[in-house]
Design an enzyme around this catalytic site. Sequence first.
Site, PDB file in Angstrom:
ATOM      1  N   GLY A   1       0.677  -1.087   0.324  1.00  0.00           N
ATOM      2  CA  GLY A   1      -0.102  -0.172   0.322  1.00  0.00           C
ATOM      3  C   GLY A   1       1.034   0.955   0.100  1.00  0.00           C
ATOM      4  N   PHE A   2       0.246   2.875   0.011  1.00  0.00           N
ATOM      5  CA  PHE A   2       1.076   3.723  -0.274  1.00  0.00           C
ATOM      6  C   PHE A   2       1.914   3.552   1.009  1.00  0.00           C
ATOM      7  CE2 PHE A   2      -0.144   8.346   2.125  1.00  0.00           C
ATOM      8  CZ  PHE A   2       0.818   8.922   1.380  1.00  0.00           C
TER       9      PHE A   2
ATOM     10  N   TYR B   1     -15.469   2.783  10.575  1.00  0.00           N
ATOM     11  CA  TYR B   1     -14.178   1.997  10.027  1.00  0.00           C
ATOM     12  C   TYR B   1     -13.058   3.315  11.362  1.00  0.00           C
ATOM     13  CZ  TYR B   1      -9.444   3.967   8.479  1.00  0.00           C
ATOM     14  OH  TYR B   1      -7.916   4.483   8.685  1.00  0.00           O
TER      15      TYR B   1
ATOM     16  N   LYS C   1     -10.806   0.594  14.074  1.00  0.00           N
ATOM     17  CA  LYS C   1      -9.991   0.728  14.642  1.00  0.00           C
ATOM     18  C   LYS C   1      -9.813   0.976  16.568  1.00  0.00           C
ATOM     19  CE  LYS C   1      -7.285   1.435  10.574  1.00  0.00           C
ATOM     20  NZ  LYS C   1      -6.306   0.461  10.453  1.00  0.00           N
TER      21      LYS C   1
END
Length: 267
Positions: free
Chosen positions: A10-11, A153, A157
């Site tokens: 990923g980024f 989300y 988390k």
Amino acid sequence: MSILITGGAGFIGSHLIERLLDATAARILCLDNFNDFYDPAAKRANVTGFASSDRVDVIEGDICDHAAMLALFDRHDVEQVIHLAAYAGVRISIERPEIYVRTNVDGTLALLEAARRHPVDRFLLTSSSTVYGADATVPFIEDAPLGIPMSPYGVTKRAAELLGQTYRQLHQVPVVCLRPFSVYGPRLRPDLALPIFISAITEGRPLPLFGDGSARRDFTHVSDICAGFIAALSAEGVVGEAINLGHHEPIEIRALISLLAEIMGRE
């Protein structure tokens, strides 16, 4: 010694692996499932810079597969874990909360279980600034009340953080929770604000804007985020802590748009 990076294609993960190759002599395990949350070809392109390195193993696998995670820890001498893999994004989590719970909560559990059975020196659990709810103290302070997250989300988390803290207390897994703030830089995911704004300005299309643009975000360059992760791998006195990784200078979205327009020389 091996460092396991989940979400390594990923980024943030791909930038972090590049930095770790320079900063350490460790072997790197880049674990990613190359899903279609955004174009998998972009993720495969992200790893081209290090996939041929004799110090990097690119492993295609799913963190939600508990047996596979145990087998991975069995096969490799994993001493440190940097857990970045997750479904991200607030709006999509409202539409499809089930995939967020499965990946962000159950996937985290699978890794914590593997780390419990195969003890590690450090387990960096990537959380998010979204754990701070509407009632949280501003500016956000790690040891102040968090409030209720404003999206599934954020909930996942926060749940992952609580799992990490529980495994630290019950099983001595050396968990450190890191909360990045609005990370940006090369290879940024295409669904985030900066690529969307830049694309719209470049093509002369109207910008999508929620509200009046007065919302403030603490945009933080990926190089600074990577420096924070690397420091947290060896810093003393941080196990069991939640730590904000941010720029500490939030900017209004409308000011960001004006800055982009000025830099690009276009309305």
